[in-house]
Design a protein around this motif. Structure first.
Motif, PDB file in Angstrom:
ATOM      1  N   GLN A  76      25.723 -63.778  11.435  1.00  0.00           N
ATOM      2  CA  GLN A  76      24.876 -64.239  10.348  1.00  0.00           C
ATOM      3  C   GLN A  76      25.643 -65.264   9.526  1.00  0.00           C
ATOM      4  N   SER A  77      24.934 -66.250   9.038  1.00  0.00           N
ATOM      5  CA  SER A  77      25.519 -67.276   8.182  1.00  0.00           C
ATOM      6  C   SER A  77      24.645 -67.431   6.947  1.00  0.00           C
TER       7      SER A  77
ATOM      8  N   GLY B 143      24.244 -70.254   5.586  1.00  0.00           N
ATOM      9  CA  GLY B 143      23.645 -71.573   5.693  1.00  0.00           C
ATOM     10  C   GLY B 143      24.243 -72.607   4.764  1.00  0.00           C
ATOM     11  N   VAL B 144      25.400 -72.345   4.184  1.00  0.00           N
ATOM     12  CA  VAL B 144      26.052 -73.311   3.310  1.00  0.00           C
ATOM     13  C   VAL B 144      26.986 -74.158   4.163  1.00  0.00           C
ATOM     14  N   ALA B 145      26.740 -75.466   4.193  1.00  0.00           N
ATOM     15  CA  ALA B 145      27.587 -76.374   4.972  1.00  0.00           C
ATOM     16  C   ALA B 145      28.903 -76.595   4.236  1.00  0.00           C
ATOM     17  N   PRO B 146      30.048 -76.476   4.936  1.00  0.00           N
ATOM     18  CA  PRO B 146      31.347 -76.657   4.275  1.00  0.00           C
ATOM     19  C   PRO B 146      31.676 -78.140   4.067  1.00  0.00           C
ATOM     20  N   ILE B 147      30.792 -78.858   3.373  1.00  0.00           N
ATOM     21  CA  ILE B 147      30.973 -80.291   3.159  1.00  0.00           C
ATOM     22  C   ILE B 147      31.425 -80.571   1.733  1.00  0.00           C
ATOM     23  N   TYR B 148      30.886 -79.849   0.782  1.00  0.00           N
ATOM     24  CA  TYR B 148      31.208 -80.080  -0.619  1.00  0.00           C
ATOM     25  C   TYR B 148      31.396 -78.729  -1.316  1.00  0.00           C
ATOM     26  N   PRO B 149      32.098 -78.719  -2.441  1.00  0.00           N
ATOM     27  CA  PRO B 149      32.337 -77.445  -3.137  1.00  0.00           C
ATOM     28  C   PRO B 149      31.042 -76.790  -3.595  1.00  0.00           C
TER      29      PRO B 149
ATOM     30  N   ASN C 248      33.875 -58.717   9.932  1.00  0.00           N
ATOM     31  CA  ASN C 248      34.749 -59.609   9.182  1.00  0.00           C
ATOM     32  C   ASN C 248      33.919 -60.665   8.456  1.00  0.00           C
ATOM     33  N   VAL C 249      34.560 -61.307   7.498  1.00  0.00           N
ATOM     34  CA  VAL C 249      33.925 -62.331   6.683  1.00  0.00           C
ATOM     35  C   VAL C 249      34.827 -63.553   6.698  1.00  0.00           C
ATOM     36  N   GLN C 250      34.246 -64.731   6.886  1.00  0.00           N
ATOM     37  CA  GLN C 250      35.000 -65.976   6.831  1.00  0.00           C
ATOM     38  C   GLN C 250      34.362 -66.901   5.813  1.00  0.00           C
ATOM     39  N   PHE C 251      35.182 -67.731   5.175  1.00  0.00           N
ATOM     40  CA  PHE C 251      34.677 -68.684   4.202  1.00  0.00           C
ATOM     41  C   PHE C 251      35.625 -69.865   4.148  1.00  0.00           C
TER      42      PHE C 251
ATOM     43  N   SER D 203      34.592 -53.148   1.015  1.00  0.00           N
ATOM     44  CA  SER D 203      35.833 -53.493   1.692  1.00  0.00           C
ATOM     45  C   SER D 203      36.583 -54.530   0.870  1.00  0.00           C
ATOM     46  N   SER D 204      37.834 -54.723   1.207  1.00  0.00           N
ATOM     47  CA  SER D 204      38.613 -55.776   0.569  1.00  0.00           C
ATOM     48  C   SER D 204      39.610 -56.325   1.568  1.00  0.00           C
ATOM     49  N   GLY D 205      40.087 -57.503   1.290  1.00  0.00           N
ATOM     50  CA  GLY D 205      41.062 -58.149   2.166  1.00  0.00           C
ATOM     51  C   GLY D 205      41.921 -59.114   1.380  1.00  0.00           C
ATOM     52  N   HIS D 206      42.953 -59.601   2.019  1.00  0.00           N
ATOM     53  CA  HIS D 206      43.903 -60.503   1.367  1.00  0.00           C
ATOM     54  C   HIS D 206      44.245 -61.635   2.324  1.00  0.00           C
ATOM     55  N   VAL D 207      44.271 -62.849   1.801  1.00  0.00           N
ATOM     56  CA  VAL D 207      44.709 -64.016   2.560  1.00  0.00           C
ATOM     57  C   VAL D 207      46.036 -64.452   1.950  1.00  0.00           C
ATOM     58  N   MET D 208      47.078 -64.493   2.761  1.00  0.00           N
ATOM     59  CA  MET D 208      48.401 -64.890   2.279  1.00  0.00           C
ATOM     60  C   MET D 208      48.381 -66.332   1.797  1.00  0.00           C
ATOM     61  N   GLY D 209      49.200 -66.645   0.820  1.00  0.00           N
ATOM     62  CA  GLY D 209      49.322 -68.004   0.315  1.00  0.00           C
ATOM     63  C   GLY D 209      50.018 -68.912   1.323  1.00  0.00           C
ATOM     64  N   GLY D 210      49.908 -70.223   1.105  1.00  0.00           N
ATOM     65  CA  GLY D 210      50.566 -71.191   1.968  1.00  0.00           C
ATOM     66  C   GLY D 210      49.713 -71.703   3.107  1.00  0.00           C
ATOM     67  N   TRP D 211      48.478 -71.228   3.227  1.00  0.00           N
ATOM     68  CA  TRP D 211      47.605 -71.693   4.304  1.00  0.00           C
ATOM     69  C   TRP D 211      47.259 -73.162   4.067  1.00  0.00           C
ATOM     70  N   ILE D 212      46.894 -73.836   5.116  1.00  0.00           N
ATOM     71  CA  ILE D 212      46.614 -75.268   5.068  1.00  0.00           C
ATOM     72  C   ILE D 212      45.106 -75.488   5.054  1.00  0.00           C
ATOM     73  N   ASP D 213      44.641 -76.359   4.157  1.00  0.00           N
ATOM     74  CA  ASP D 213      43.228 -76.712   4.080  1.00  0.00           C
ATOM     75  C   ASP D 213      42.932 -77.759   5.159  1.00  0.00           C
ATOM     76  N   ASN D 214      42.602 -77.288   6.360  1.00  0.00           N
ATOM     77  CA  ASN D 214      42.293 -78.202   7.471  1.00  0.00           C
ATOM     78  C   ASN D 214      40.873 -78.001   7.990  1.00  0.00           C
ATOM     79  N   GLY D 215      40.017 -77.371   7.186  1.00  0.00           N
ATOM     80  CA  GLY D 215      38.636 -77.139   7.591  1.00  0.00           C
ATOM     81  C   GLY D 215      38.420 -75.839   8.319  1.00  0.00           C
ATOM     82  N   THR D 216      39.487 -75.105   8.597  1.00  0.00           N
ATOM     83  CA  THR D 216      39.366 -73.829   9.289  1.00  0.00           C
ATOM     84  C   THR D 216      39.002 -72.746   8.276  1.00  0.00           C
ATOM     85  N   PRO D 217      37.993 -71.953   8.543  1.00  0.00           N
ATOM     86  CA  PRO D 217      37.631 -70.887   7.602  1.00  0.00           C
ATOM     87  C   PRO D 217      38.761 -69.875   7.436  1.00  0.00           C
ATOM     88  N   GLN D 218      38.849 -69.310   6.258  1.00  0.00           N
ATOM     89  CA  GLN D 218      39.829 -68.262   5.960  1.00  0.00           C
ATOM     90  C   GLN D 218      39.177 -66.908   6.175  1.00  0.00           C
TER      91      GLN D 218
END
Length: 111
Positions: free
Chosen positions: A35-36, A38-44, A68-71, A96-111
């Motif tokens: 499921q999505s 429907g928000v395109a990752p083009i603008y904030p 899982n959830v990606q954004f 549920s909860s989760g954590h994304v470690m710092g230092g990831w690169i903004d290259n368009g890949t969902p977290q």
């Protein structure tokens, strides 16, 4: 009456071809997205500032169980900060909860 019979045969043929096309597409699709929103990752969509903040998307009706959830998070080329993600039911109970470690690169890949 032959024209009515011909029209019915034509409709049946189109229906069968359409169903075969859907079947072929479903067999060749390799996406794991259930499921999505429907928000395109083009603008904030919502600003989230380092040091604390909350962004909500409520309510979200789901059709299948979610594992899982990606954004997408944009940092304008800066290293990503640590992110804490928490999912709640509409009545406030934590799912549920989760954590994304710092230092990831903004290259368009969902977290």
């Amino acid at each position: 009456m032959p024209s009515r019979r011909l029209a019915l045969l034509g409709f049946a043929a189109v229906l069968v071809v359409g169903l075969l096309g859907l079947l072929a597409a479903s067999l060749t699709t390799k996406s794991r997205i259930v499921q999505s929103l429907g928000v395109a990752p083009i603008y904030p969509v919502a600003p989230l500032h380092p040091g604390g903040g909350t962004v909500c998307e409520d309510p979200i009706a789901v059709s299948d169980p979610i594992t899982n959830v990606q954004f997408n998070v944009g940092t304008q080329g800066k290293p990503g900060v640590p992110l804490d993600v928490t999912l709640y039911r509409s009545h406030g109970a934590q799912l549920s909860s989760g954590h994304v470690m710092g230092g990831w690169i903004d290259n368009g890949t969902p977290q």
